[in-house]
Design a protein around this motif. Structure first.
Motif, PDB file in Angstrom:
ATOM      1  N   MET A   1      57.518  58.594  61.159  1.00  0.00           N
ATOM      2  CA  MET A   1      56.441  59.300  60.467  1.00  0.00           C
ATOM      3  C   MET A   1      56.208  60.647  61.138  1.00  0.00           C
ATOM      4  O   MET A   1      55.979  60.722  62.334  1.00  0.00           O
ATOM      5  N   SER A   2      56.251  61.694  60.374  1.00  0.00           N
ATOM      6  CA  SER A   2      56.001  63.000  60.960  1.00  0.00           C
ATOM      7  C   SER A   2      54.492  63.277  60.970  1.00  0.00           C
ATOM      8  O   SER A   2      53.749  62.755  60.149  1.00  0.00           O
ATOM      9  N   THR A   3      54.109  64.078  61.904  1.00  0.00           N
ATOM     10  CA  THR A   3      52.712  64.454  62.032  1.00  0.00           C
ATOM     11  C   THR A   3      52.582  65.939  61.766  1.00  0.00           C
ATOM     12  O   THR A   3      53.336  66.729  62.314  1.00  0.00           O
ATOM     13  N   ILE A   4      51.638  66.310  60.912  1.00  0.00           N
ATOM     14  CA  ILE A   4      51.379  67.709  60.606  1.00  0.00           C
ATOM     15  C   ILE A   4      50.058  68.078  61.280  1.00  0.00           C
ATOM     16  O   ILE A   4      49.067  67.382  61.104  1.00  0.00           O
ATOM     17  N   GLU A   5      50.075  69.151  62.065  1.00  0.00           N
ATOM     18  CA  GLU A   5      48.830  69.595  62.696  1.00  0.00           C
ATOM     19  C   GLU A   5      48.690  71.094  62.492  1.00  0.00           C
ATOM     20  O   GLU A   5      49.648  71.836  62.689  1.00  0.00           O
ATOM     21  N   LYS A   6      47.501  71.523  62.055  1.00  0.00           N
ATOM     22  CA  LYS A   6      47.267  72.934  61.759  1.00  0.00           C
ATOM     23  C   LYS A   6      45.888  73.348  62.263  1.00  0.00           C
ATOM     24  O   LYS A   6      44.956  72.552  62.220  1.00  0.00           O
ATOM     25  N   PRO A   7      45.748  74.621  62.679  1.00  0.00           N
ATOM     26  CA  PRO A   7      44.409  75.114  63.002  1.00  0.00           C
ATOM     27  C   PRO A   7      43.607  75.282  61.709  1.00  0.00           C
ATOM     28  O   PRO A   7      44.154  75.696  60.688  1.00  0.00           O
ATOM     29  N   MET A   8      42.336  74.936  61.756  1.00  0.00           N
ATOM     30  CA  MET A   8      41.494  74.974  60.566  1.00  0.00           C
ATOM     31  C   MET A   8      40.159  75.636  60.842  1.00  0.00           C
ATOM     32  O   MET A   8      39.619  75.520  61.942  1.00  0.00           O
ATOM     33  N   LYS A   9      39.633  76.258  59.809  1.00  0.00           N
ATOM     34  CA  LYS A   9      38.247  76.713  59.827  1.00  0.00           C
ATOM     35  C   LYS A   9      37.476  75.610  59.109  1.00  0.00           C
ATOM     36  O   LYS A   9      37.788  75.275  57.961  1.00  0.00           O
ATOM     37  N   ILE A  10      36.516  75.011  59.782  1.00  0.00           N
ATOM     38  CA  ILE A  10      35.806  73.842  59.265  1.00  0.00           C
ATOM     39  C   ILE A  10      34.321  74.181  59.103  1.00  0.00           C
ATOM     40  O   ILE A  10      33.696  74.713  60.021  1.00  0.00           O
ATOM     41  N   LYS A  11      33.793  73.859  57.928  1.00  0.00           N
ATOM     42  CA  LYS A  11      32.369  74.065  57.677  1.00  0.00           C
ATOM     43  C   LYS A  11      31.754  72.700  57.374  1.00  0.00           C
ATOM     44  O   LYS A  11      32.211  71.995  56.473  1.00  0.00           O
ATOM     45  N   VAL A  12      30.744  72.332  58.144  1.00  0.00           N
ATOM     46  CA  VAL A  12      30.067  71.054  57.972  1.00  0.00           C
ATOM     47  C   VAL A  12      28.649  71.331  57.481  1.00  0.00           C
ATOM     48  O   VAL A  12      27.882  72.014  58.150  1.00  0.00           O
ATOM     49  N   LYS A  13      28.336  70.804  56.317  1.00  0.00           N
ATOM     50  CA  LYS A  13      26.995  70.983  55.744  1.00  0.00           C
ATOM     51  C   LYS A  13      26.385  69.598  55.570  1.00  0.00           C
ATOM     52  O   LYS A  13      26.934  68.751  54.881  1.00  0.00           O
ATOM     53  N   THR A  14      25.258  69.376  56.216  1.00  0.00           N
ATOM     54  CA  THR A  14      24.555  68.098  56.127  1.00  0.00           C
ATOM     55  C   THR A  14      23.191  68.336  55.497  1.00  0.00           C
ATOM     56  O   THR A  14      22.417  69.153  55.988  1.00  0.00           O
ATOM     57  N   THR A  15      22.912  67.623  54.411  1.00  0.00           N
ATOM     58  CA  THR A  15      21.595  67.682  53.786  1.00  0.00           C
ATOM     59  C   THR A  15      20.967  66.300  53.907  1.00  0.00           C
ATOM     60  O   THR A  15      21.572  65.304  53.509  1.00  0.00           O
ATOM     61  N   ILE A  16      19.771  66.266  54.496  1.00  0.00           N
ATOM     62  CA  ILE A  16      19.054  65.003  54.690  1.00  0.00           C
ATOM     63  C   ILE A  16      17.885  64.970  53.720  1.00  0.00           C
ATOM     64  O   ILE A  16      17.028  65.858  53.747  1.00  0.00           O
ATOM     65  N   HIS A  17      17.879  63.967  52.852  1.00  0.00           N
ATOM     66  CA  HIS A  17      16.781  63.793  51.893  1.00  0.00           C
ATOM     67  C   HIS A  17      15.880  62.673  52.402  1.00  0.00           C
ATOM     68  O   HIS A  17      16.327  61.539  52.568  1.00  0.00           O
ATOM     69  N   GLN A  18      14.609  63.010  52.650  1.00  0.00           N
ATOM     70  CA  GLN A  18      13.626  62.034  53.084  1.00  0.00           C
ATOM     71  C   GLN A  18      12.414  62.172  52.180  1.00  0.00           C
ATOM     72  O   GLN A  18      12.355  63.080  51.351  1.00  0.00           O
ATOM     73  N   GLN A  19      11.435  61.302  52.360  1.00  0.00           N
ATOM     74  CA  GLN A  19      10.254  61.333  51.503  1.00  0.00           C
ATOM     75  C   GLN A  19       9.554  62.683  51.537  1.00  0.00           C
ATOM     76  O   GLN A  19       9.043  63.149  50.543  1.00  0.00           O
ATOM     77  N   GLY A  20       9.557  63.342  52.676  1.00  0.00           N
ATOM     78  CA  GLY A  20       8.862  64.611  52.819  1.00  0.00           C
ATOM     79  C   GLY A  20       9.639  65.812  52.304  1.00  0.00           C
ATOM     80  O   GLY A  20       9.204  66.940  52.457  1.00  0.00           O
ATOM     81  N   GLY A  21      10.809  65.600  51.720  1.00  0.00           N
ATOM     82  CA  GLY A  21      11.623  66.712  51.233  1.00  0.00           C
ATOM     83  C   GLY A  21      13.036  66.619  51.779  1.00  0.00           C
ATOM     84  O   GLY A  21      13.499  65.541  52.123  1.00  0.00           O
ATOM     85  N   SER A  22      13.681  67.774  51.860  1.00  0.00           N
ATOM     86  CA  SER A  22      15.050  67.753  52.375  1.00  0.00           C
ATOM     87  C   SER A  22      15.252  68.867  53.393  1.00  0.00           C
ATOM     88  O   SER A  22      14.526  69.858  53.414  1.00  0.00           O
ATOM     89  N   GLU A  23      16.243  68.663  54.230  1.00  0.00           N
ATOM     90  CA  GLU A  23      16.567  69.602  55.294  1.00  0.00           C
ATOM     91  C   GLU A  23      18.085  69.762  55.304  1.00  0.00           C
ATOM     92  O   GLU A  23      18.811  68.784  55.180  1.00  0.00           O
ATOM     93  N   THR A  24      18.556  71.013  55.425  1.00  0.00           N
ATOM     94  CA  THR A  24      19.990  71.265  55.439  1.00  0.00           C
ATOM     95  C   THR A  24      20.392  71.939  56.741  1.00  0.00           C
ATOM     96  O   THR A  24      19.710  72.851  57.206  1.00  0.00           O
TER      97      THR A  24
END
Length: 138
Positions: A1-24
């Motif tokens: 099995m060959s392995t492919i590895e590359k440099p990446m630009k990664i964007k992580v966006k987390t939105t939390i929805h709770q009773q009081g609203g949401s936070e990103t």
């Protein structure tokens, strides 16, 4: 099995929805993309006040797993329409977590996970995690 590895630009966006609203929260980092044994891995580091956190995101067509190590230790497993037990380790103890995955989609350049999150048996909200990534042109 060959392995492919590359440099990446990664964007992580987390939105939390709770009773009081949401936070990103958004994070953009440089990391690595890896394909191995039918799974896709994203690896990146982020600097927090507590220290450096290393994160590995593993995705297959059926499930996903987020592992964090360093200043924060966490294990978050995801499987569509299933409850999965994980853990969140802090200096003063280990907390049991539970994810109930409502959506788990993976396509080229996007990981999209929607889940209900519970910590120590208490609901902590509905989390929407969107991870976008593209090859970093060096």
């Amino acid at each position: 099995m060959s392995t492919i590895e590359k440099p990446m630009k990664i964007k992580v966006k987390t939105t939390i929805h709770q009773q009081g609203g949401s936070e990103t929260m958004e994070l953009t980092v440089l990391g690595r993309y890896l394909e191995k044994d039918g799974a896709v891995f994203l690896k990146y580091e982020e600097a927090l006040e507590e220290g450096t956190v290393r994160t590995i995101v593993k995705v297959t067509p059926e499930e996903a797993l987020i592992l964090r190590g360093g200043a924060v230790k966490m294990r978050l497993p995801f499987m569509l329409h299933k409850k999965r037990r994980g853990s969140y380790e802090m200096p003063f103890g280990v907390f049991e977590t539970m994810t109930m995955t409502k959506r788990l989609e993976y396509s080229k350049g996007l990981i999209d996970i929607l889940y209900d999150f519970t910590m120590q048996g208490s609901p902590a909200g509905t989390y929407h995690l969107e991870i976008t990534f593209q090859e970093d042109e060096i």
